[in-house]
Write a protein that holds these residues in place. Structure first.
Motif, PDB file in Angstrom:
ATOM      1  N   HIS A   1       3.478   5.394  -2.872  1.00  0.00           N
ATOM      2  CA  HIS A   1       4.595   6.620  -2.912  1.00  0.00           C
ATOM      3  C   HIS A   1       4.772   7.223  -4.200  1.00  0.00           C
ATOM      4  CE1 HIS A   1       8.614   8.112  -3.743  1.00  0.00           C
ATOM      5  NE2 HIS A   1       8.746   6.801  -4.618  1.00  0.00           N
ATOM      6  N   GLU A   2       4.701   5.342  -5.286  1.00  0.00           N
ATOM      7  CA  GLU A   2       4.352   5.627  -6.129  1.00  0.00           C
ATOM      8  C   GLU A   2       3.509   6.426  -7.193  1.00  0.00           C
ATOM      9  OE1 GLU A   2       7.057   4.517  -8.899  1.00  0.00           O
ATOM     10  OE2 GLU A   2       7.667   4.157  -6.982  1.00  0.00           O
ATOM     11  N   MET A   3       2.451   6.315  -6.946  1.00  0.00           N
ATOM     12  CA  MET A   3       1.227   7.366  -7.590  1.00  0.00           C
ATOM     13  C   MET A   3       1.803   9.170  -7.295  1.00  0.00           C
ATOM     14  SD  MET A   3      -0.912   5.898  -8.715  1.00  0.00           S
ATOM     15  CE  MET A   3      -2.088   7.182  -9.561  1.00  0.00           C
ATOM     16  N   THR A   4       2.651   9.530  -6.340  1.00  0.00           N
ATOM     17  CA  THR A   4       3.057  10.680  -6.188  1.00  0.00           C
ATOM     18  C   THR A   4       4.837  11.136  -7.240  1.00  0.00           C
ATOM     19  OG1 THR A   4       4.852  10.389  -4.878  1.00  0.00           O
ATOM     20  CG2 THR A   4       2.510  10.661  -3.557  1.00  0.00           C
ATOM     21  N   THR A   5       4.670  10.083  -8.111  1.00  0.00           N
ATOM     22  CA  THR A   5       6.160  10.265  -8.877  1.00  0.00           C
ATOM     23  C   THR A   5       4.912   9.729 -10.466  1.00  0.00           C
ATOM     24  OG1 THR A   5       5.943   7.411  -9.370  1.00  0.00           O
ATOM     25  CG2 THR A   5       7.230   9.041  -7.568  1.00  0.00           C
TER      26      THR A   5
ATOM     27  N   ASP B   1       0.233  -1.323  -0.489  1.00  0.00           N
ATOM     28  CA  ASP B   1       0.231   0.191  -0.074  1.00  0.00           C
ATOM     29  C   ASP B   1       0.954   1.337  -0.062  1.00  0.00           C
ATOM     30  OD1 ASP B   1      -2.124  -1.717   0.265  1.00  0.00           O
ATOM     31  OD2 ASP B   1      -3.027  -1.012   2.408  1.00  0.00           O
ATOM     32  N   ALA B   2       1.909   1.004   0.815  1.00  0.00           N
ATOM     33  CA  ALA B   2       3.228   2.363   0.620  1.00  0.00           C
ATOM     34  C   ALA B   2       3.659   2.525  -0.477  1.00  0.00           C
ATOM     35  CB  ALA B   2       3.928   1.801   2.376  1.00  0.00           C
ATOM     36  N   TRP B   3       4.019   1.149  -1.514  1.00  0.00           N
ATOM     37  CA  TRP B   3       4.259   1.317  -2.239  1.00  0.00           C
ATOM     38  C   TRP B   3       3.978   2.249  -3.359  1.00  0.00           C
ATOM     39  CZ3 TRP B   3       6.997  -3.848  -4.676  1.00  0.00           C
ATOM     40  CH2 TRP B   3       8.394  -3.348  -5.823  1.00  0.00           C
TER      41      TRP B   3
END
Length: 100
Positions: A81-85, A76-78
């Motif tokens: 995080h990727e959705m902020t890139t 979930d955290a991964w």
């Protein structure tokens, strides 16, 4: 490795069904440490924030995943995080085909 060695967890992210396959003690070392194997596979191989192909194989130290409280919170955290890139957003963006 065989599929019977994995813990398989069904999940859903934004309407996309996928599986987390987790093998916490995949590779053991002489010093007592081990390497875990994490696979993420979407149904119909639909893109996810961490993979445009719907499949991701990732080797990681189990202690890193344990810091997040387990494999599900880690994934979930991964994803978050990727959705902020840009790469993560583009991985799941609908594809506009060119007419020309």
């Amino acid at each position: 490795m065989n599929l019977d060695d994995y813990i398989i967890i069904p999940k859903n992210w934004n309407g996309i069904e996928f599986e987390i396959r987790w093998y916490p003690d995949c590779i053991g070392f002489d010093d007592g440490t081990s390497m875990a194997h994490l696979e993420i596979i979407s149904k119909d191989r639909r893109p996810l924030p961490i993979t445009e192909t719907g499949y991701k194989s990732h080797f990681i130290g189990r202690e890193k995943v344990d810091q997040y409280g387990g494999v599900e919170p880690y994934v979930d955290a991964w994803f978050a995080h990727e959705m902020t890139t840009t790469a993560g957003i583009q991985a799941v963006a609908p594809r506009q085909l060119s007419l020309f």
